[in-house]
Design a protein around this motif. Structure first.
Motif, mmCIF file in Angstrom:
data_model
loop_
_atom_site.group_PDB
_atom_site.id
_atom_site.type_symbol
_atom_site.label_atom_id
_atom_site.label_comp_id
_atom_site.label_asym_id
_atom_site.label_seq_id
_atom_site.Cartn_x
_atom_site.Cartn_y
_atom_site.Cartn_z
ATOM 1 N N UNK A 20 91.291 30.284 49.313
ATOM 2 C CA UNK A 20 90.816 29.489 48.180
ATOM 3 C C UNK A 20 91.920 28.563 47.663
ATOM 4 N N UNK A 21 93.142 29.094 47.639
ATOM 5 C CA UNK A 21 94.283 28.278 47.203
ATOM 6 C C UNK A 21 94.492 27.122 48.191
ATOM 7 N N UNK A 22 94.423 27.448 49.481
ATOM 8 C CA UNK A 22 94.603 26.417 50.517
ATOM 9 C C UNK A 22 93.510 25.345 50.404
ATOM 10 N N UNK A 23 92.258 25.797 50.249
ATOM 11 C CA UNK A 23 91.128 24.864 50.184
ATOM 12 C C UNK A 23 91.271 23.941 48.974
ATOM 13 N N UNK A 24 91.823 24.457 47.888
ATOM 14 C CA UNK A 24 91.992 23.630 46.696
ATOM 15 C C UNK A 24 93.209 22.711 46.801
ATOM 16 N N UNK A 25 94.311 23.254 47.330
ATOM 17 C CA UNK A 25 95.582 22.509 47.218
ATOM 18 C C UNK A 25 95.904 21.611 48.411
ATOM 19 N N UNK A 26 95.603 22.053 49.620
ATOM 20 C CA UNK A 26 96.031 21.268 50.794
ATOM 21 C C UNK A 26 95.458 19.844 50.770
ATOM 22 N N UNK A 27 94.134 19.667 50.507
ATOM 23 C CA UNK A 27 93.640 18.273 50.497
ATOM 24 C C UNK A 27 94.192 17.468 49.322
ATOM 25 N N UNK A 28 94.712 18.124 48.293
ATOM 26 C CA UNK A 28 95.318 17.414 47.162
ATOM 27 C C UNK A 28 96.820 17.251 47.364
ATOM 28 N N UNK A 29 97.283 17.637 48.570
ATOM 29 C CA UNK A 29 98.698 17.524 48.939
ATOM 30 C C UNK A 29 99.608 18.261 47.972
ATOM 31 N N UNK A 30 99.147 19.413 47.466
ATOM 32 C CA UNK A 30 99.995 20.257 46.625
ATOM 33 C C UNK A 30 100.516 21.413 47.480
ATOM 34 N N UNK A 31 101.645 21.988 47.052
ATOM 35 C CA UNK A 31 102.188 23.144 47.767
ATOM 36 C C UNK A 31 101.251 24.334 47.573
ATOM 37 N N UNK A 32 101.049 25.110 48.650
ATOM 38 C CA UNK A 32 100.189 26.285 48.468
ATOM 39 C C UNK A 32 101.002 27.553 48.247
ATOM 40 N N UNK A 33 102.319 27.403 48.090
ATOM 41 C CA UNK A 33 103.154 28.576 47.787
ATOM 42 C C UNK A 33 103.448 28.634 46.285
ATOM 43 N N UNK A 34 103.919 27.527 45.723
ATOM 44 C CA UNK A 34 104.175 27.456 44.284
ATOM 45 C C UNK A 34 103.395 26.271 43.720
ATOM 46 N N UNK A 35 103.140 26.113 42.452
ATOM 47 C CA UNK A 35 103.355 27.112 41.400
ATOM 48 C C UNK A 35 102.234 28.132 41.377
ATOM 49 N N UNK A 36 102.202 29.003 40.372
ATOM 50 C CA UNK A 36 101.125 29.988 40.235
ATOM 51 C C UNK A 36 99.814 29.266 39.941
ATOM 52 N N UNK A 37 98.718 29.995 40.199
ATOM 53 C CA UNK A 37 97.392 29.398 40.019
ATOM 54 C C UNK A 37 97.103 29.107 38.549
ATOM 55 N N UNK A 38 96.477 27.927 38.357
ATOM 56 C CA UNK A 38 96.090 27.515 37.009
ATOM 57 C C UNK A 38 94.603 27.194 36.994
ATOM 58 N N UNK A 39 94.008 27.251 35.807
ATOM 59 C CA UNK A 39 92.625 26.803 35.671
ATOM 60 C C UNK A 39 92.634 25.287 35.865
ATOM 61 N N UNK A 40 91.812 24.750 36.784
ATOM 62 C CA UNK A 40 91.833 23.300 37.014
ATOM 63 C C UNK A 40 91.356 22.501 35.793
ATOM 64 N N UNK A 41 90.644 23.139 34.870
ATOM 65 C CA UNK A 41 90.129 22.418 33.703
ATOM 66 C C UNK A 41 91.142 22.412 32.562
ATOM 67 N N UNK A 42 91.691 23.581 32.198
ATOM 68 C CA UNK A 42 92.555 23.642 31.005
ATOM 69 C C UNK A 42 94.015 23.925 31.361
#
Ligand code: ZN
Length: 256
Positions: A20-42
Protein backbone atom coordinates in the motif's frame (compact mmCIF):
# COMPACT_ATOMS: atom_id res chain seq x y z
CA UNK A 1 0.58 -27.33 7.89
CA UNK A 2 -2.19 -25.11 9.26
CA UNK A 3 0.05 -23.01 11.58
CA UNK A 4 2.40 -22.44 8.63
CA UNK A 5 -0.49 -21.24 6.45
CA UNK A 6 -1.61 -18.94 9.26
CA UNK A 7 1.93 -17.57 9.40
CA UNK A 8 1.85 -17.12 5.61
CA UNK A 9 -1.44 -15.19 5.95
CA UNK A 10 0.05 -12.85 8.56
CA UNK A 11 3.13 -12.37 6.41
CA UNK A 12 0.78 -11.59 3.52
CA UNK A 13 -1.04 -8.94 5.55
CA UNK A 14 2.24 -7.23 6.44
CA UNK A 15 3.53 -7.35 2.87
CA UNK A 16 0.12 -6.06 1.70
CA UNK A 17 0.48 -3.14 4.09
CA UNK A 18 3.94 -2.39 2.70
CA UNK A 19 2.58 -2.66 -0.87
CA UNK A 20 0.00 0.00 0.00
CA UNK A 21 2.88 2.34 0.81
CA UNK A 22 4.55 1.48 -2.51
CA UNK A 23 1.31 1.95 -4.47
CA UNK A 24 0.83 5.37 -2.90
CA UNK A 25 4.40 6.66 -2.93
CA UNK A 26 6.26 5.22 -5.93
CA UNK A 27 4.10 6.94 -8.61
CA UNK A 28 4.41 10.19 -6.62
CA UNK A 29 8.21 9.73 -6.63
CA UNK A 30 8.36 9.70 -2.82
CA UNK A 31 10.66 7.44 -0.81
CA UNK A 32 8.92 4.30 0.39
CA UNK A 33 11.27 3.87 3.36
CA UNK A 34 10.92 7.26 5.07
CA UNK A 35 9.08 9.25 6.39
CA UNK A 36 6.42 7.50 8.50
CA UNK A 37 2.92 7.16 7.08
CA UNK A 38 0.67 10.19 7.23
CA UNK A 39 -3.00 10.75 6.50
CA UNK A 40 -3.02 12.10 2.91
CA UNK A 41 -5.82 14.54 3.85
CA UNK A 42 -4.69 16.09 7.16
CA UNK A 43 -1.02 14.95 7.27
CA UNK A 44 -1.50 13.58 10.78
CA UNK A 45 1.17 10.96 11.59
CA UNK A 46 -0.38 7.50 11.76
CA UNK A 47 0.49 5.74 15.02
CA UNK A 48 1.65 2.12 14.88
CA UNK A 49 -1.59 0.83 16.42
CA UNK A 50 -3.58 2.71 13.78
CA UNK A 51 -1.52 0.97 11.11
CA UNK A 52 -2.26 -2.70 11.81
CA UNK A 53 -3.37 -4.35 8.55
CA UNK A 54 -7.16 -4.67 8.13
CA UNK A 55 -7.72 -4.56 11.91
CA UNK A 56 -7.05 -0.81 12.27
CA UNK A 57 -9.31 -0.04 9.32
CA UNK A 58 -12.16 -1.90 11.05
CA UNK A 59 -11.50 -0.30 14.47
CA UNK A 60 -11.31 3.19 12.91
CA UNK A 61 -14.42 2.33 10.83
CA UNK A 62 -12.62 3.44 7.69
CA UNK A 63 -11.98 7.00 8.89
CA UNK A 64 -8.82 8.91 9.81
CA UNK A 65 -8.52 9.08 13.63
CA UNK A 66 -7.72 12.78 13.42
CA UNK A 67 -9.72 14.41 10.58
CA UNK A 68 -12.41 11.70 10.16
CA UNK A 69 -11.99 11.79 6.38
CA UNK A 70 -12.62 8.35 4.84
CA UNK A 71 -9.62 6.04 4.37
CA UNK A 72 -9.66 4.35 0.98
CA UNK A 73 -11.13 0.82 1.08
CA UNK A 74 -8.23 -0.09 -1.21
CA UNK A 75 -5.90 -0.34 1.81
CA UNK A 76 -7.61 -3.25 3.61
CA UNK A 77 -8.57 -4.86 0.27
CA UNK A 78 -4.94 -4.97 -0.91
CA UNK A 79 -3.90 -6.40 2.48
CA UNK A 80 -6.59 -9.10 2.32
CA UNK A 81 -5.82 -9.92 -1.32
CA UNK A 82 -2.10 -10.35 -0.61
CA UNK A 83 -2.90 -12.51 2.44
CA UNK A 84 -5.14 -14.72 0.24
CA UNK A 85 -2.40 -15.02 -2.40
CA UNK A 86 0.12 -15.93 0.35
CA UNK A 87 -2.16 -18.78 1.49
CA UNK A 88 -3.22 -20.00 -1.96
CA UNK A 89 0.33 -20.25 -3.30
CA UNK A 90 1.66 -21.92 -0.15
CA UNK A 91 3.03 -25.37 -1.11
CA UNK A 92 1.56 -28.53 0.43
CA UNK A 93 4.89 -30.21 1.04
CA UNK A 94 7.58 -27.80 1.99
CA UNK A 95 10.96 -28.61 0.44
CA UNK A 96 13.67 -26.04 -0.27
CA UNK A 97 12.73 -26.07 -3.97
CA UNK A 98 9.06 -25.56 -3.19
CA UNK A 99 9.89 -22.74 -0.80
CA UNK A 100 12.09 -20.88 -3.31
CA UNK A 101 9.37 -21.36 -5.91
CA UNK A 102 6.81 -20.00 -3.46
CA UNK A 103 8.81 -16.87 -2.60
CA UNK A 104 9.38 -16.11 -6.30
CA UNK A 105 5.75 -16.65 -7.33
CA UNK A 106 4.47 -14.71 -4.33
CA UNK A 107 6.82 -11.77 -5.01
CA UNK A 108 5.82 -11.65 -8.68
CA UNK A 109 2.13 -11.64 -7.65
CA UNK A 110 2.74 -8.75 -5.21
CA UNK A 111 4.45 -6.69 -7.90
CA UNK A 112 1.65 -7.48 -10.36
CA UNK A 113 -0.94 -6.15 -7.87
CA UNK A 114 1.07 -2.95 -7.28
CA UNK A 115 1.73 -2.35 -10.99
CA UNK A 116 -1.90 -3.06 -11.91
CA UNK A 117 -3.29 -0.54 -9.41
CA UNK A 118 -0.67 2.13 -10.18
CA UNK A 119 -1.23 1.85 -13.94
CA UNK A 120 -5.03 2.06 -13.57
CA UNK A 121 -4.72 5.21 -11.45
CA UNK A 122 -1.68 6.97 -12.95
CA UNK A 123 -1.29 5.43 -16.45
CA UNK A 124 2.26 4.62 -15.47
CA UNK A 125 4.38 1.52 -14.91
CA UNK A 126 7.24 2.83 -12.77
CA UNK A 127 10.78 1.80 -13.73
CA UNK A 128 11.47 0.90 -10.10
CA UNK A 129 8.77 -1.78 -10.17
CA UNK A 130 9.84 -3.14 -13.57
CA UNK A 131 13.35 -3.37 -12.13
CA UNK A 132 12.11 -5.15 -8.98
CA UNK A 133 10.24 -7.60 -11.21
CA UNK A 134 13.40 -8.21 -13.23
CA UNK A 135 15.38 -8.91 -10.03
CA UNK A 136 12.90 -11.65 -9.06
CA UNK A 137 12.23 -13.05 -12.52
CA UNK A 138 15.87 -13.40 -13.56
CA UNK A 139 16.89 -16.03 -10.94
CA UNK A 140 13.46 -17.69 -11.13
CA UNK A 141 13.76 -18.06 -14.92
CA UNK A 142 17.23 -19.61 -14.45
CA UNK A 143 15.55 -22.33 -12.38
CA UNK A 144 12.65 -22.96 -14.74
CA UNK A 145 13.82 -22.41 -18.32
CA UNK A 146 16.88 -22.36 -20.59
CA UNK A 147 19.10 -19.35 -21.24
CA UNK A 148 18.16 -19.48 -24.94
CA UNK A 149 14.48 -19.22 -23.98
CA UNK A 150 15.21 -16.33 -21.66
CA UNK A 151 17.23 -14.41 -24.26
CA UNK A 152 14.76 -14.97 -27.09
CA UNK A 153 11.81 -14.13 -24.86
CA UNK A 154 13.45 -10.87 -23.84
CA UNK A 155 14.37 -10.02 -27.42
CA UNK A 156 10.80 -10.50 -28.64
CA UNK A 157 9.20 -8.93 -25.55
CA UNK A 158 11.37 -5.83 -25.51
CA UNK A 159 12.81 -5.52 -29.03
CA UNK A 160 9.65 -6.67 -30.83
CA UNK A 161 7.24 -4.35 -29.05
CA UNK A 162 9.76 -1.48 -29.23
CA UNK A 163 10.03 -1.90 -33.00
CA UNK A 164 6.25 -2.09 -33.49
CA UNK A 165 5.77 1.01 -31.34
CA UNK A 166 8.48 2.86 -33.26
CA UNK A 167 7.00 1.96 -36.67
CA UNK A 168 3.50 2.83 -35.48
CA UNK A 169 4.80 6.22 -34.34
CA UNK A 170 6.59 6.86 -37.66
CA UNK A 171 3.58 5.85 -39.74
CA UNK A 172 0.71 7.23 -37.72
CA UNK A 173 2.40 9.78 -35.45
CA UNK A 174 0.76 8.15 -32.45
CA UNK A 175 2.38 6.58 -29.46
CA UNK A 176 1.02 3.06 -29.09
CA UNK A 177 2.72 1.44 -26.15
CA UNK A 178 4.33 3.39 -23.32
CA UNK A 179 7.94 2.78 -22.28
CA UNK A 180 6.76 1.00 -19.13
CA UNK A 181 4.70 -1.48 -21.17
CA UNK A 182 7.66 -2.27 -23.43
CA UNK A 183 9.95 -2.85 -20.44
CA UNK A 184 7.31 -5.05 -18.78
CA UNK A 185 7.02 -7.17 -21.94
CA UNK A 186 10.83 -7.50 -21.95
CA UNK A 187 10.97 -8.66 -18.32
CA UNK A 188 8.06 -11.07 -18.78
CA UNK A 189 9.68 -12.45 -21.95
CA UNK A 190 12.60 -13.69 -19.84
CA UNK A 191 10.22 -15.89 -17.84
CA UNK A 192 7.67 -16.78 -20.50
CA UNK A 193 10.08 -17.55 -23.33
CA UNK A 194 9.53 -16.70 -27.02
CA UNK A 195 6.21 -18.52 -27.49
CA UNK A 196 4.87 -17.41 -24.14
CA UNK A 197 5.66 -13.74 -24.71
CA UNK A 198 4.12 -13.82 -28.21
CA UNK A 199 0.95 -15.20 -26.68
CA UNK A 200 1.12 -12.57 -23.96
CA UNK A 201 1.45 -9.74 -26.51
CA UNK A 202 -1.35 -11.14 -28.68
CA UNK A 203 -3.84 -11.82 -25.88
CA UNK A 204 -3.19 -8.57 -23.98
CA UNK A 205 -3.76 -6.60 -27.21
CA UNK A 206 -6.96 -8.61 -27.75
CA UNK A 207 -8.27 -8.18 -24.20
CA UNK A 208 -7.20 -4.51 -24.24
CA UNK A 209 -9.06 -3.73 -27.47
CA UNK A 210 -12.23 -5.58 -26.40
CA UNK A 211 -12.37 -3.82 -23.03
CA UNK A 212 -11.30 -0.51 -24.64
CA UNK A 213 -14.16 -0.71 -27.16
CA UNK A 214 -16.64 -1.53 -24.36
CA UNK A 215 -15.38 1.41 -22.27
CA UNK A 216 -15.52 3.83 -25.21
CA UNK A 217 -18.99 2.61 -26.27
CA UNK A 218 -20.32 2.99 -22.74
CA UNK A 219 -18.88 6.51 -22.54
CA UNK A 220 -16.57 5.61 -19.66
CA UNK A 221 -13.44 6.40 -21.64
CA UNK A 222 -12.43 9.05 -24.15
CA UNK A 223 -10.99 7.47 -27.29
CA UNK A 224 -8.47 10.28 -27.67
CA UNK A 225 -7.01 9.60 -24.27
CA UNK A 226 -4.30 6.95 -24.06
CA UNK A 227 -5.34 3.66 -22.56
CA UNK A 228 -3.50 2.11 -19.66
CA UNK A 229 -2.23 -1.06 -21.25
CA UNK A 230 -0.30 -2.51 -18.29
CA UNK A 231 -3.37 -4.00 -16.59
CA UNK A 232 -4.13 -6.16 -19.66
CA UNK A 233 -0.54 -7.37 -19.87
CA UNK A 234 -0.72 -8.26 -16.18
CA UNK A 235 -4.08 -10.07 -16.49
CA UNK A 236 -2.79 -12.25 -19.34
CA UNK A 237 0.60 -12.91 -17.68
CA UNK A 238 -1.22 -13.88 -14.47
CA UNK A 239 -3.18 -16.56 -16.32
CA UNK A 240 0.02 -17.74 -18.04
CA UNK A 241 2.07 -17.98 -14.85
CA UNK A 242 -0.53 -19.06 -12.27
CA UNK A 243 -3.06 -20.97 -14.38
CA UNK A 244 -0.76 -22.49 -17.01
CA UNK A 245 -3.18 -25.24 -18.00
CA UNK A 246 -5.01 -22.59 -20.00
CA UNK A 247 -1.82 -21.99 -21.94
CA UNK A 248 -0.70 -25.54 -22.56
CA UNK A 249 1.31 -24.59 -25.63
CA UNK A 250 3.97 -22.99 -23.47
CA UNK A 251 6.68 -25.63 -23.22
CA UNK A 252 8.39 -24.55 -20.02
CA UNK A 253 5.27 -25.25 -18.01
CA UNK A 254 4.99 -28.82 -19.22
CA UNK A 255 8.31 -29.82 -17.65
CA UNK A 256 6.80 -31.13 -14.44
ZN1 ZN B 1 -6.62 12.70 8.48
Amino acid sequence: MLPLKLLAAMYGLLIGSFLNVIIHRVPREQSFVTPRSKCPKCSNLIKWYQNIPVFSYLVLRGKCANCKNPISIRYPLVELLIACIAILLFPDNLSLDAFVNYICLFSIACLFVAMFLIDVEFHLLPDKLNLALLIIILPYAFLTTSIANMALGFLIGFGGTYLITYLFYKLRGQIGLGGGDIKLFGVLGILLGPEGILQCIFFSALVGSVIGIILIASGKMNKNKPLAFGPYIIIVATVQIYFPKYFELINIYNLN
